[in-house]
Write a protein that holds these residues in place. Sequence first.
Motif, PDB file in Angstrom:
ATOM      1  N   VAL A   1      23.263  38.758  48.245  1.00  0.00           N
ATOM      2  CA  VAL A   1      22.399  39.750  47.749  1.00  0.00           C
ATOM      3  C   VAL A   1      22.536  39.897  46.139  1.00  0.00           C
ATOM      4  N   ALA A   2      23.952  39.589  45.587  1.00  0.00           N
ATOM      5  CA  ALA A   2      24.079  39.592  44.310  1.00  0.00           C
ATOM      6  C   ALA A   2      23.692  38.520  43.821  1.00  0.00           C
ATOM      7  N   HIS A   3      23.580  37.393  44.424  1.00  0.00           N
ATOM      8  CA  HIS A   3      23.163  36.155  43.826  1.00  0.00           C
ATOM      9  C   HIS A   3      21.579  36.307  43.694  1.00  0.00           C
ATOM     10  N   LEU A   4      20.784  36.867  44.519  1.00  0.00           N
ATOM     11  CA  LEU A   4      19.292  37.175  44.484  1.00  0.00           C
ATOM     12  C   LEU A   4      18.949  38.071  43.428  1.00  0.00           C
ATOM     13  N   PHE A   5      20.096  39.183  43.086  1.00  0.00           N
ATOM     14  CA  PHE A   5      19.647  39.984  41.900  1.00  0.00           C
ATOM     15  C   PHE A   5      19.719  39.352  40.570  1.00  0.00           C
ATOM     16  N   LEU A   6      20.863  38.326  40.594  1.00  0.00           N
ATOM     17  CA  LEU A   6      20.939  37.503  39.442  1.00  0.00           C
ATOM     18  C   LEU A   6      20.122  36.615  39.019  1.00  0.00           C
ATOM     19  N   LYS A   7      19.492  36.124  40.043  1.00  0.00           N
ATOM     20  CA  LYS A   7      18.413  35.053  40.062  1.00  0.00           C
ATOM     21  C   LYS A   7      17.109  35.460  39.547  1.00  0.00           C
ATOM     22  N   TYR A   8      16.616  36.698  39.988  1.00  0.00           N
ATOM     23  CA  TYR A   8      15.484  37.247  39.382  1.00  0.00           C
ATOM     24  C   TYR A   8      15.809  38.317  38.268  1.00  0.00           C
ATOM     25  N   SER A   9      16.740  38.284  37.658  1.00  0.00           N
ATOM     26  CA  SER A   9      17.253  38.880  36.352  1.00  0.00           C
ATOM     27  C   SER A   9      17.216  38.065  35.352  1.00  0.00           C
ATOM     28  N   HIS A  10      16.731  37.027  35.223  1.00  0.00           N
ATOM     29  CA  HIS A  10      16.586  35.897  34.238  1.00  0.00           C
ATOM     30  C   HIS A  10      17.871  35.753  33.583  1.00  0.00           C
ATOM     31  N   ILE A  11      18.805  35.442  34.563  1.00  0.00           N
ATOM     32  CA  ILE A  11      20.224  35.164  34.181  1.00  0.00           C
ATOM     33  C   ILE A  11      20.367  33.556  34.288  1.00  0.00           C
ATOM     34  N   SER A  12      21.037  32.680  33.431  1.00  0.00           N
ATOM     35  CA  SER A  12      21.167  31.467  33.378  1.00  0.00           C
ATOM     36  C   SER A  12      21.542  30.893  34.615  1.00  0.00           C
ATOM     37  N   SER A  13      21.206  29.719  34.854  1.00  0.00           N
ATOM     38  CA  SER A  13      21.727  29.080  36.095  1.00  0.00           C
ATOM     39  C   SER A  13      23.054  28.637  36.142  1.00  0.00           C
ATOM     40  N   HIS A  14      23.693  28.575  35.023  1.00  0.00           N
ATOM     41  CA  HIS A  14      25.158  28.422  35.021  1.00  0.00           C
ATOM     42  C   HIS A  14      26.037  29.473  35.406  1.00  0.00           C
ATOM     43  N   HIS A  15      25.509  30.778  35.210  1.00  0.00           N
ATOM     44  CA  HIS A  15      26.028  31.875  35.686  1.00  0.00           C
ATOM     45  C   HIS A  15      25.724  32.099  37.242  1.00  0.00           C
ATOM     46  N   LEU A  16      24.695  31.847  37.516  1.00  0.00           N
ATOM     47  CA  LEU A  16      24.184  31.831  39.066  1.00  0.00           C
ATOM     48  C   LEU A  16      25.314  31.158  39.846  1.00  0.00           C
ATOM     49  N   ASP A  17      25.642  29.794  39.392  1.00  0.00           N
ATOM     50  CA  ASP A  17      26.674  29.083  40.181  1.00  0.00           C
ATOM     51  C   ASP A  17      27.984  29.511  40.396  1.00  0.00           C
ATOM     52  N   ALA A  18      28.236  30.556  39.277  1.00  0.00           N
ATOM     53  CA  ALA A  18      29.686  30.805  39.095  1.00  0.00           C
ATOM     54  C   ALA A  18      30.017  31.854  40.495  1.00  0.00           C
ATOM     55  N   LEU A  19      28.861  32.581  40.764  1.00  0.00           N
ATOM     56  CA  LEU A  19      29.065  33.348  42.122  1.00  0.00           C
ATOM     57  C   LEU A  19      29.647  32.830  43.351  1.00  0.00           C
ATOM     58  N   PRO A  20      28.904  31.784  43.848  1.00  0.00           N
ATOM     59  CA  PRO A  20      29.487  30.896  45.108  1.00  0.00           C
ATOM     60  C   PRO A  20      30.819  30.354  44.645  1.00  0.00           C
ATOM     61  N   GLY A  21      31.025  29.727  43.636  1.00  0.00           N
ATOM     62  CA  GLY A  21      32.171  29.227  43.240  1.00  0.00           C
ATOM     63  C   GLY A  21      33.220  30.083  43.044  1.00  0.00           C
ATOM     64  N   ILE A  22      32.905  31.505  42.773  1.00  0.00           N
ATOM     65  CA  ILE A  22      34.060  32.468  42.633  1.00  0.00           C
ATOM     66  C   ILE A  22      34.437  32.853  44.326  1.00  0.00           C
ATOM     67  N   LEU A  23      33.474  32.933  44.986  1.00  0.00           N
ATOM     68  CA  LEU A  23      33.699  33.231  46.361  1.00  0.00           C
ATOM     69  C   LEU A  23      34.464  32.062  47.085  1.00  0.00           C
ATOM     70  N   LEU A  24      34.247  30.765  46.923  1.00  0.00           N
ATOM     71  CA  LEU A  24      34.952  29.558  47.209  1.00  0.00           C
ATOM     72  C   LEU A  24      36.468  29.929  46.720  1.00  0.00           C
ATOM     73  N   LEU A  25      36.762  30.117  45.605  1.00  0.00           N
ATOM     74  CA  LEU A  25      37.973  30.147  44.889  1.00  0.00           C
ATOM     75  C   LEU A  25      38.863  31.122  45.627  1.00  0.00           C
ATOM     76  N   ILE A  26      38.162  32.358  45.969  1.00  0.00           N
ATOM     77  CA  ILE A  26      38.790  33.419  46.391  1.00  0.00           C
ATOM     78  C   ILE A  26      39.317  33.056  47.950  1.00  0.00           C
ATOM     79  N   CYS A  27      38.394  32.594  48.791  1.00  0.00           N
ATOM     80  CA  CYS A  27      38.830  32.146  50.172  1.00  0.00           C
ATOM     81  C   CYS A  27      39.787  31.104  50.074  1.00  0.00           C
ATOM     82  N   LEU A  28      39.774  30.189  49.133  1.00  0.00           N
ATOM     83  CA  LEU A  28      40.855  29.355  49.036  1.00  0.00           C
ATOM     84  C   LEU A  28      42.150  29.924  48.571  1.00  0.00           C
ATOM     85  N   GLY A  29      42.328  30.657  47.832  1.00  0.00           N
ATOM     86  CA  GLY A  29      43.502  31.307  47.496  1.00  0.00           C
ATOM     87  C   GLY A  29      43.848  32.189  48.531  1.00  0.00           C
ATOM     88  N   LEU A  30      43.145  32.932  49.305  1.00  0.00           N
ATOM     89  CA  LEU A  30      43.596  33.648  50.435  1.00  0.00           C
ATOM     90  C   LEU A  30      44.387  33.005  51.522  1.00  0.00           C
TER      91      LEU A  30
END
Length: 773
Positions: free
Chosen positions: A480-509
Amino acid sequence: MKFSRELEAQLVHEWRDGYVDYKRLKKIIKNIKISLNSSPENSAESQSLLYGFSIADPIRSLVTRFSSEPNSQNRLQGDEENGYELDLVQSGNEEVKNFVERAEKELEKVNDFYTRMEEGFCQRGEEVLKQLQIMLEVKQVLKESRHRRPRRRAPSLGAASPGSTGALLSGINSPSPVPVGTPTKTEEAQQEQVAVVEEVIAALERNGVSFIGSARGKVKKEAKPRADVIRIDIPGTTPTLSFMNFWESLVNGLQKEGEGGNGYHLHRMKIQKAEKIIREALIELYKGLERMKKYSSLNLLAFTKIIKKFTKVTNEEEASVCFMKKVKGSHFIVSDKVLRLQDEVESLFTKHFASNDRKIARISLKPQQNKDSHAITFFAGLFTGTFVTLFSVYAILAHFCGIFTSTSTSGYVETVYPVFSTFALISLHIFLYGCNLFMWKSTRINHNFIFDFKPNTALKHRDAFLISSAFMTAVVGAMVAHLFLKYSHISSHHLDALPGILLLICLGLLVCPFNILYRETRYCFLRVVRNIVFSPLYKVLMADFFMADQLTSQIPLFRYMEFTACYFIAGGLKAGSYETCNSSHQYKLLAYVISFLPYYWRALQCIRRYMEEGYDINHMANCGKYISAMVAAAARMLYAMDPTPVRLALAIIACSGATLYQLYWDFVKDWGLMNPKSKNFFLRDQLILKKRSIYYVSMGLNVLLRLAWIESVMKINLGPVEHRLVDFTLASLEIIRRGHWNYYRLENEHLNNVGKFRTMKNIPLPFREMDSD
């Protein structure tokens, strides 16, 4: 609750043939009741009930009572003198006599089974206590040698208390399995080390303990053969222990050829592992003795209940009293060998493994399962509701944004969707594992024993549901947050950071070292995955090949993970992540290699079990199933590269053959079904679920879900969005099929022990006697 259900719920399933056949005796009593009600005497009584009572009836009953009491007492005394012979029922009813004969046979069966099991446990107890005595002698010798020698040890060895595990080899500076004669920092330290080892060897041999492979042992053998040679035999259940055993056997082999010198290989880890094995053996022995006590009390209660029913129906009080006296005087009641051995085991465990603290000893000997917490149930429900709400919000946003329409750009589905699908498939598998845990618990399948899980730290179904719901809540929230960012004219580099952060959190846990968020379960999962990767190097356990089977159903997940890694790496290098991870020839080739890995690991496990378990041909046949799956995957890969009619025919033939092979193994070997001689039509004799129709429906469902490969071969023309959704749906169906397969696989394991695992775990003891010549 009826006692028959209570008995069924509490009995040890592997010992079920040794328990009282309560249902059969109850059925005979029901037949007795029917026959008595249909007899002429009872019909006369029923007529008296209809037409009234006579005035002389009370007088007649009193005369009968007082005239029968002396005779009954005389009969009881005579029966006591004759050893409670159960020839007491003088009734002409055949059903009554049938009950008496059957009750006698059941009592004899219980006594024979208890006697046989008691002898086995006593013999096992002698073996374990003998091993414990050897272990204590080794510790005592090493402790005395340490005190007699000056304390001049290497800094790598820390100080340890004499009774601790770390002090077992405190007198020997051997942190790695290398010959003692290896040069050290100083000649004096080396000479001291050799002298201590020689002293320990001599002391151990004086106590009747020797080790295979030593130069001193060879000299002793040439001089005078010994009959009580003992070696430490540690099973290679981990890669470290396997490598240690391999290295030791290699060095000992070199010594036998004359290339070794004065090496005597006592490894700290090996001695510590031996002590740990003896501790586990004592715990398992105590559990078995506890089950024997429960077996005795449960059978006594069963006899008491069934004789009470018999007395109520037939009024044979004298026979019932004498039979119960015979039951209470039987061997399975009066024998105290189990109680004495259990007290001895508890006393020794308290003294040597619990520092004389009986409370700590009981925690280890009688581990209690953690009670279900209401907080876990509350948070599982909270996260489930949050997930449903967020998913509804996501579906509405995706509809208004037109993401899943055929006219929209496919960038979102082609790039971001596989990243989130990875988490969704993992969560689905955890949820189905929670369903398996619930069903195993409901049907009393001993999954903790089969998987060798600790009852106090093993995952429960509510815990699995909590993990799954929390996981999916985080994933859908990120979507949901990714969709909000996608249609809020945020650069794709920042968009990719969200699933990347989720992946790092899961690996860290997953690798978090702190004792939070189910650390025991997380580390157990990591150990099992490590064991799967190193399958050929050590003994394969039940949890290892069960998890490897789960991985064969997660091949789409591996491909999603490959895309996720490629997407982020290529995006970080600014190399065109979408093109690199979609159309590259190397990427596609690696994707098919990854799809082979789970089958390859599982085939190696089958080969390892074939070599370890007496060259059982069934393991090689099981290996052939996974080889056929790899051949089918290769045929599909060749057809995808060059879709010609010949390759299509080869793919269909290979996939059809692999599917038939897998279906046969599912039904006949893993589930134990399709038995034409079974009393249950084409099922098996023993079933846990009451409704047989469930098994037939499950078999049909398994066939349908096994045919999902047809879509991947036929390649139905769909748009990019629909194609991704179909792939995700098929991957989810395969995980559902695996979760469905899990229950019946463990049911068959629990009932028929197809994997050769017993109710009582037979732990191989470390000190093994061998003939020296």
